[in-house]
Scaffold this active site. Structure first.
Site, PDB file in Angstrom:
ATOM      1  CD  GLU A 177     -13.812 -16.387  27.496  1.00 46.29           C
ATOM      2  OE1 GLU A 177     -12.449 -16.939  28.180  1.00 46.29           O
ATOM      3  OE2 GLU A 177     -13.790 -15.715  27.537  1.00 46.29           O
ATOM      4  CE  LYS A 219     -10.959 -13.632  28.687  1.00 45.17           C
ATOM      5  NZ  LYS A 219     -10.219 -13.602  28.242  1.00 45.17           N
TER       6      LYS A 219
HETATM    7  P1  13P Z   1     -12.791 -10.135  23.479  1.00 43.27           P
HETATM    8  O1  13P Z   1     -11.833  -9.639  24.489  1.00 43.27           O
HETATM    9  O2  13P Z   1     -12.126 -10.447  22.153  1.00 43.27           O
HETATM   10  O3  13P Z   1     -13.855 -11.320  23.327  1.00 43.27           O
HETATM   11  O4  13P Z   1     -11.712 -12.149  23.733  1.00 43.27           O
HETATM   12  C1  13P Z   1     -11.480 -12.207  24.915  1.00 43.27           C
HETATM   13  C2  13P Z   1     -11.280 -13.918  24.597  1.00 43.27           C
HETATM   14  O5  13P Z   1     -10.172 -14.428  25.765  1.00 43.27           O
HETATM   15  C3  13P Z   1     -12.509 -15.212  24.619  1.00 43.27           C
HETATM   16  O6  13P Z   1     -11.720 -15.914  24.749  1.00 43.27           O
END
Ligand code: 13P
Length: 340
Positions: A177, A219
């Site tokens: 991510e 992500k």
């Molecule tokens: P949000 O969808 O609230 O941005 O969170 C996703 C997430 O797991 C951030 O690491």
């Protein structure tokens, strides 16, 4: 590393019409959201809340994976079932957040680097024993005057790649991510430029560390205008720019791209995902959601720390999961919100 196990796990996480429920808020983040609603920040409340999120059996129709926080993976639901067991019963792959948070990057004011690599191999072994089959690590990139720096992009991409390699060694699918924050006045063009650069360095580092792309999930943030930008791009433009960016950075071997919601409203996040899937085109990876706030915020308000609201709140999150499941197929229509 068992690549077949990894690819099967990744496929289940982003199966058609399914996405990922991010319910892995650290104590400070979860407590902040509870406090805003006046909900006492106790362990018992966090457990009751997360029990509620997974109460409806139908959640398994729209959710392929759920990311837990360390505390939750060690807790049981109010029915006395370990959370990992409850997820497995629903057909949802249990996952775990393993980073230790974004800390100030030395000598780089305004920039962050995510920590948590020390001792990670041992923590991953324990999480696997506890039932986790995938993991998450979030890097945070801020857009501002003269930032992000190359040093910040590089440090975060390197950490993500080392984390991903450790996960695969343990047969846990890494969710990679790199989140470019969308706070600020920047235009969608600037958002594109930074997201592109961040993703590019991530895939360079993943390659360098030998990470098997078929056994991971990306992500990313969507390419949207900064939230305070005077001229905000519309849904169609967001969908097109996001896909254009991914097409130029994400290798075809990656099975799934599961977006974070990053502060978008619930319906915005659903509409953006839907628009991307409705654009069609032959994309090599599945496009779905891995939302935290955009799945949970309405349900958290409905629950409001009161056990008497659990049944209703569980239906509220089920509705959001269903809407996003439809968006993952490009079959969402705003009228479906009312029909519920
Ligand atoms: P949000 O969808 O609230 O941005 O969170 C996703 C997430 O797991 C951030 O690491």
């Amino acid at each position: 590393m068992n690549l077949q196990q990894l690819t099967e796990t990744a496929a289940a996480m982003v199966a058609p019409g399914k996405g990922i429920l991010a319910m892995d808020e650290s104590h400070p983040t979860c407590n902040k959201r509870f406090s805003k609603l006046g909900i006492p920040t106790t362990e018992a409340n966090r457990r009751e809340y997360r029990h509620m999120l997974l109460k409806e059996d139908e959640m398994g129709q729209y959710i392929g994976g759920a990311i837990l926080f360390d505390e939750t993976l060690r807790q049981t639901t109010l029915n006395g079932k370990p959370f990992a067991e409850r997820l497995t019963e629903l057909g949802i792959v249990p996952g775990i957040k393993v980073d230790k948070g974004a800390k100030d990057l030395a000598l780089h004011p305004g920039e962050k680097v995510t920590e948590g690599l020390d001792g990670l191999r041992d923590r991953l072994a324990e999480y696997y024993e506890l039932g986790a089959r995938f993991a998450k690590w979030r890097a945070v990139i801020t857009i501002g005057e003269g930032i992000p720096s190359e040093a910040c992009l590089m440090a975060n991409a390197h950490a993500l790649a080392r984390y991903a390699a450790l996960c695969q060694e343990m047969n846990l699918v890494p969710i990679v991510e790199p989140e470019v924050l969308m706070d600020g006045t920047h235009t969608i063009e600037r958002s594109y430029e930074v997201t592109h650069a961040a993703q590019q360095s991530v895939f360079e580092q993943l390659d360098e560390q030998g990470v098997a792309l078929a056994g991971m999930v990306l992500k990313p943030n969507m390419v949207v205008s900064g939230y305070e930008c005077p001229q905000r791009a519309d849904v169609h433009q967001v969908a097109e720019e996001t896909i254009r960016c991914l097409s130029s950075t994400v290798p075809e071997a990656v099975p799934g791209v599961a977006f974070l919601s990053g502060g978008q409203t619930d319906e915005e996040a659903t509409e953006h995902l839907n628009a991307m899937n409705a654009l069609g085109g032959n994309l090599p990876w599945r496009l779905t959601f891995s939302y935290g706030r955009a799945l949970q915020q309405a349900a958290m308000q409905a629950w409001n720390g009161d056990a008497g609201n659990i049944d209703h709140a569980a239906k509220v999150i089920l509705h959001r999961a269903k809407m996003n499941g439809a968006a993952a197929r490009g079959a969402y229509k705003p009228e479906m919100e009312q029909a519920a």
